[in-house]
Design an enzyme around this catalytic site. Sequence first.
Site, PDB file in Angstrom:
ATOM      1  N   ASP A 145       0.861  -1.187   0.000  1.00 22.78           N
ATOM      2  CA  ASP A 145       0.000   0.000   0.000  1.00 22.78           C
ATOM      3  C   ASP A 145       0.893   1.231   0.000  1.00 22.78           C
ATOM      4  OD1 ASP A 145      -1.798   2.075   0.578  1.00 22.78           O
ATOM      5  OD2 ASP A 145      -3.114   0.722   1.691  1.00 22.78           O
ATOM      6  N   LYS A 178      -6.206   9.465   1.654  1.00 20.28           N
ATOM      7  CA  LYS A 178      -4.859   9.055   2.093  1.00 20.28           C
ATOM      8  C   LYS A 178      -4.012   8.587   0.919  1.00 20.28           C
ATOM      9  CE  LYS A 178      -5.495   7.632   6.920  1.00 20.28           C
ATOM     10  NZ  LYS A 178      -5.451   6.470   7.840  1.00 20.28           N
ATOM     11  N   ALA A 201      -0.801  10.296 -12.370  1.00 19.62           N
ATOM     12  CA  ALA A 201      -2.043  10.082 -13.118  1.00 19.62           C
ATOM     13  C   ALA A 201      -3.136  10.893 -12.430  1.00 19.62           C
ATOM     14  CB  ALA A 201      -2.398   8.598 -13.145  1.00 19.62           C
ATOM     15  N   TYR A 232     -12.070  12.343  -4.067  1.00 21.08           N
ATOM     16  CA  TYR A 232     -11.265  12.039  -5.257  1.00 21.08           C
ATOM     17  C   TYR A 232     -10.825  13.325  -5.956  1.00 21.08           C
ATOM     18  CZ  TYR A 232      -9.968   9.803  -9.693  1.00 21.08           C
ATOM     19  OH  TYR A 232      -9.286   9.373 -10.803  1.00 21.08           O
TER      20      TYR A 232
END
Length: 421
Positions: A145, A178, A201, A232
């Site tokens: 992660d 996060k 991206a 987002y």
Amino acid sequence: MVSKGPLLRLLTAINRRRMKLLMGFAFVAYVASVWGNFVNMRSLQENGDQKVESRIEEAVAPLREKIKDLEKSFTQKYPPVKFLSEKDRKRILITGGAGFVGSHLTDKLMMDGHEVTVVDNFFTGRKRNVEHWIGHENFELINHDVVEPLYIEVDQIYHLASPASPPNYMYNPIKTLKTNTIGTLNMLGLAKRVGARLLLASTSEVYGDPEVHPQNEDYWGHVNPIGPRACYDEGKRVAETMCYAYMKQEGVEVRVARIFNTFGPRMHMNDGRVVSNFILQALQGEPLTVYGSGTQTRAFQYVSDLVNGLVALMNSNVSSPVNLGNPEEHTILEFAQLIKKLVGSGSEIQFLSEAQDDPQKRKPDIRKAKLLLGWEPVVPLEEGLNKAIHYFRKELEYQANNQYIPKPKPARMKKGRTRHN
């Protein structure tokens, strides 16, 4: 008169010779008999051995075939990979590389001959997307992660890690924030330490519900900072801010791609995006759900066009944000009707209430990409849709043929132990 003594002795000698001769014949006959039995037994044994061997061969032959089949299945056949010399071959990290776009980017860079390390926590990514590279000497897959620091030696970083469809990024908005903030900070820190170039991206969502049409890179956007999509939208906006802060303060080379709607194989079937929703519903004979009036517009690009754009941007000298999308604009209703036609479905179109903060217009201005990168989409919409429909159809067939519904088992309790609920 002849004396009987010598005659008797003569007869006795003759009898002895006869006896010896008879005994000799008997011995020869015995030896011949034994030898015959031995030869017969030997031939029987040989015949028996041959029969046993033939039976063993009959039993082993299918096993040999199965072993050959297994060897073939375990012998990995990789897509063709170009050979690059040490000076041209790059060590490339792709975060989110097992996802929809990331896996296609992995294919492109692997086939170009680079060494690729994919990092993914498999929240939305799938091992199936990159399993055809597992075992290749140029490929490595790490379950990690990006919210946690990563220490690795690389030359380029494609930072794609983040849920990208509304249902996925709204499912855990804090985790989405996060990933786009702490995760981006960790990747920029890595780029600074090893001197790597980083491509972020980003997304057309940084423009929000735009008041400028089409959207160019100078437009600052129109975003609701506390709406359901804000985790987002604002996560990507602050990620861009971090990139340029690291570039100005630490000299990190950054590239920022603002990606517009993309579709193609390996999309999640249930990710809630327009393309996957419509194709899945059409294939299953369900109503195609259009939110609002269907007059909202979107511009869809095929995934291979996007991948080519990302690689071109990474290897360019353009450090400012660049739109990567297809300027061919369609309404959502037109898109639903087109997919119905391509699938050959009799599904109805069902109108539902409009989603909150759903952008009404979305169309990229790609003049900058054309001028500075020499890039523009080349895959026609219908050709790309047919490939996506074929993929979804195969996925549905795969699911139908590989369903396993486990039977619930009664709980077991060990004797002498109390079970605490």
